[in-house]
Structures are given as C-alpha cells and as structure tokens.
Design an enzyme around this catalytic site. Sequence first.
Site, short mmCIF file in Angstrom:
data_model
loop_
_atom_site.label_atom_id
_atom_site.label_comp_id
_atom_site.label_asym_id
_atom_site.label_seq_id
_atom_site.Cartn_x
_atom_site.Cartn_y
_atom_site.Cartn_z
N GLY A 108 0.74 -1.27 0.17
CA GLY A 108 0.16 0.07 0.04
C GLY A 108 0.88 1.27 0.14
CB CYS A 109 4.34 1.93 0.92
SG CYS A 109 3.64 1.71 2.63
CB ALA A 110 3.99 5.79 -3.54
CB SER A 111 8.66 4.43 -1.52
OG SER A 111 8.18 4.70 -0.14
#
Length: 136
Positions: A49-52
């Site tokens: 769920g994190c962009a990175s």
Amino acid sequence: MANARFEDLVDTFEFLDDWEDRYRHVIDMGKAFPAMDEALKVAATKVEGCASQVWIVPTVEDGTFQFQGASDAMIVQGLIAVLHELYAGLTVGEVRGVDAVAELSRLGLNEHLSAQRSNGLRAMVERIEETAARAA
C-alpha cells in the site's frame, strides 16, 4: 496517549515556522534512524500500500513494543522515524490506545502528504496496530 518523545516532536514542529522546515526535519529524522538489517527486508516484512518500498519489523518484548523499519524513499524513512517516536517503548495496551490519526494530525502531516504517502503511512500504522493486537 502519545509517547513523551512524540510530545517533544510536536513541540519541535510547533517551533518550526513552515512546512518546508518540518519536511526537512522529517527527512533528517529518517537519516538518523538506525539502519535495518538487509536480511529483514523480505516479503513478510514488506508493507503493501506504500508508493515506495517499505519494511516494518514490529516486536513485543516483555510487553514493550519496538520496531525496526526501512524505506527506499527519504521522506518515508522519516515517517518511519516519526512512527517510532509515537509508538516505541509503549506497552502493548498503550499502543492499542494510541489514536494515530489524531496524534499525527498534530504534526500537520495529513495536510501535506500526497494521497499515496498518506495511504502508505496508514498501512504502516495498521501493521503496528495488528502486531499489538496479536500480542495482547
């Protein structure tokens, strides 16, 4: 209920005049945060769920909550450090009593993070809360 170190961070944010200074402070916190062992950066510790890329390894020892974390993005590494200030050293019961949304809003993070970063921060908080719930 927030950790005393988090209260110090809130005071620091109130002292800093603008969001640019606060943003730099979060990045500096991430740079100072202890590095996580590369062997812990595995699928089981990765936060979805994190962009990175983000890895969180929460632990409970003698009823006290701790965690390690790492990210490939400087601002996210700083957000991990912010969460560490909020949660580390609390008892499991105290972790479960933290209203992360309310506490983090005291820093103004929700107003200045992109939707993707906010989602990632929420996913990290969920991982921490799940660990505390399992340990309770």
